[in-house]
Design a protein around this motif. Structure first.
Motif, PDB file in Angstrom:
ATOM      1  N   ALA A  26     -40.925  -3.779   0.825  1.00  0.00           N
ATOM      2  CA  ALA A  26     -42.145  -4.264   1.488  1.00  0.00           C
ATOM      3  C   ALA A  26     -42.665  -3.197   2.447  1.00  0.00           C
ATOM      4  O   ALA A  26     -41.890  -2.408   2.990  1.00  0.00           O
ATOM      5  N   PRO A  27     -43.989  -3.177   2.668  1.00  0.00           N
ATOM      6  CA  PRO A  27     -44.552  -2.151   3.549  1.00  0.00           C
ATOM      7  C   PRO A  27     -44.317  -2.405   5.035  1.00  0.00           C
ATOM      8  O   PRO A  27     -44.722  -1.603   5.864  1.00  0.00           O
ATOM      9  N   GLY A  28     -43.648  -3.484   5.383  1.00  0.00           N
ATOM     10  CA  GLY A  28     -43.363  -3.788   6.780  1.00  0.00           C
ATOM     11  C   GLY A  28     -42.846  -5.207   6.912  1.00  0.00           C
ATOM     12  O   GLY A  28     -42.435  -5.827   5.927  1.00  0.00           O
ATOM     13  N   VAL A  49     -44.287 -11.307  -1.089  1.00  0.00           N
ATOM     14  CA  VAL A  49     -45.528 -11.995  -0.755  1.00  0.00           C
ATOM     15  C   VAL A  49     -45.824 -11.868   0.739  1.00  0.00           C
ATOM     16  O   VAL A  49     -44.944 -12.098   1.577  1.00  0.00           O
ATOM     17  N   ASP A  50     -47.063 -11.526   1.068  1.00  0.00           N
ATOM     18  CA  ASP A  50     -47.521 -11.460   2.455  1.00  0.00           C
ATOM     19  C   ASP A  50     -47.543 -12.875   3.020  1.00  0.00           C
ATOM     20  O   ASP A  50     -48.178 -13.770   2.454  1.00  0.00           O
ATOM     21  N   VAL A  51     -46.839 -13.093   4.117  1.00  0.00           N
ATOM     22  CA  VAL A  51     -46.716 -14.430   4.711  1.00  0.00           C
ATOM     23  C   VAL A  51     -48.078 -14.965   5.173  1.00  0.00           C
ATOM     24  O   VAL A  51     -48.376 -16.147   4.994  1.00  0.00           O
ATOM     25  N   TYR A  57     -47.631  -8.565  -2.970  1.00  0.00           N
ATOM     26  CA  TYR A  57     -47.636  -7.118  -2.768  1.00  0.00           C
ATOM     27  C   TYR A  57     -47.033  -6.400  -3.981  1.00  0.00           C
ATOM     28  O   TYR A  57     -47.555  -5.401  -4.453  1.00  0.00           O
ATOM     29  N   ALA A  58     -45.897  -6.912  -4.482  1.00  0.00           N
ATOM     30  CA  ALA A  58     -45.210  -6.259  -5.597  1.00  0.00           C
ATOM     31  C   ALA A  58     -44.310  -7.254  -6.305  1.00  0.00           C
ATOM     32  O   ALA A  58     -43.925  -8.282  -5.749  1.00  0.00           O
ATOM     33  N   GLN A  59     -43.964  -6.920  -7.541  1.00  0.00           N
ATOM     34  CA  GLN A  59     -42.935  -7.631  -8.292  1.00  0.00           C
ATOM     35  C   GLN A  59     -41.761  -6.675  -8.429  1.00  0.00           C
ATOM     36  O   GLN A  59     -41.936  -5.525  -8.833  1.00  0.00           O
ATOM     37  N   ASP A  72     -34.235  -1.718  -9.179  1.00  0.00           N
ATOM     38  CA  ASP A  72     -34.389  -0.864 -10.355  1.00  0.00           C
ATOM     39  C   ASP A  72     -35.783  -0.915 -10.964  1.00  0.00           C
ATOM     40  O   ASP A  72     -36.073  -0.218 -11.922  1.00  0.00           O
ATOM     41  N   GLY A  73     -36.662  -1.735 -10.399  1.00  0.00           N
ATOM     42  CA  GLY A  73     -38.024  -1.783 -10.906  1.00  0.00           C
ATOM     43  C   GLY A  73     -38.979  -2.340  -9.856  1.00  0.00           C
ATOM     44  O   GLY A  73     -38.667  -3.315  -9.189  1.00  0.00           O
ATOM     45  N   VAL A  74     -40.123  -1.674  -9.703  1.00  0.00           N
ATOM     46  CA  VAL A  74     -41.161  -2.119  -8.763  1.00  0.00           C
ATOM     47  C   VAL A  74     -42.497  -2.030  -9.484  1.00  0.00           C
ATOM     48  O   VAL A  74     -42.826  -0.981 -10.039  1.00  0.00           O
ATOM     49  N   GLU A  75     -43.263  -3.122  -9.464  1.00  0.00           N
ATOM     50  CA  GLU A  75     -44.588  -3.121 -10.053  1.00  0.00           C
ATOM     51  C   GLU A  75     -45.575  -3.599  -8.995  1.00  0.00           C
ATOM     52  O   GLU A  75     -45.376  -4.649  -8.382  1.00  0.00           O
ATOM     53  N   THR A  76     -46.615  -2.809  -8.775  1.00  0.00           N
ATOM     54  CA  THR A  76     -47.639  -3.170  -7.792  1.00  0.00           C
ATOM     55  C   THR A  76     -48.998  -3.186  -8.478  1.00  0.00           C
ATOM     56  O   THR A  76     -49.193  -2.572  -9.531  1.00  0.00           O
ATOM     57  N   CYS A  77     -49.942  -3.865  -7.852  1.00  0.00           N
ATOM     58  CA  CYS A  77     -51.325  -3.868  -8.341  1.00  0.00           C
ATOM     59  C   CYS A  77     -52.077  -2.726  -7.701  1.00  0.00           C
ATOM     60  O   CYS A  77     -51.930  -2.478  -6.499  1.00  0.00           O
TER      61      CYS A  77
END
Length: 78
Positions: A26-28, A49-51, A57-59, A72-77
């Motif tokens: 997470a970015p923070g 998920v942003d609270v 934010y990502a899967q 082992d895997g990060v998917e973002t929009c």
């Protein structure tokens, strides 16, 4: 979508819990995990998920290695 697959050496270390490993992506602060609905033949995944906004934010996928949990895997929009 932007995806990243991560591979580790045999002696890689990670946090003691899956939650800690995934939230490290997470970015923070201010994010929570939501389990992605399971699909056949797919590794379990979680949404970060942003609270405040409920935006995803990502899967992320993670697995338990010999020395902790490793993402082992990060998917973002985009």
């Amino acid at each position: 979508h932007s995806g990243t697959a991560i591979d580790y050496g045999d002696d890689a270390t990670g946090p003691p819990t899956r939650k800690e490993a995934i939230l490290a992506e997470a970015p923070g602060d201010g994010y929570r995990l939501v389990r992605v609905p399971p699909e056949p033949h797919r590794q379990p995944a979680w949404w970060i998920v942003d609270v405040e906004t409920n935006e995803i934010y990502a899967q992320v996928t993670a697995w338990k290695g010999d020395h902790g949990w490793l993402v082992d895997g990060v998917e973002t929009c985009a």
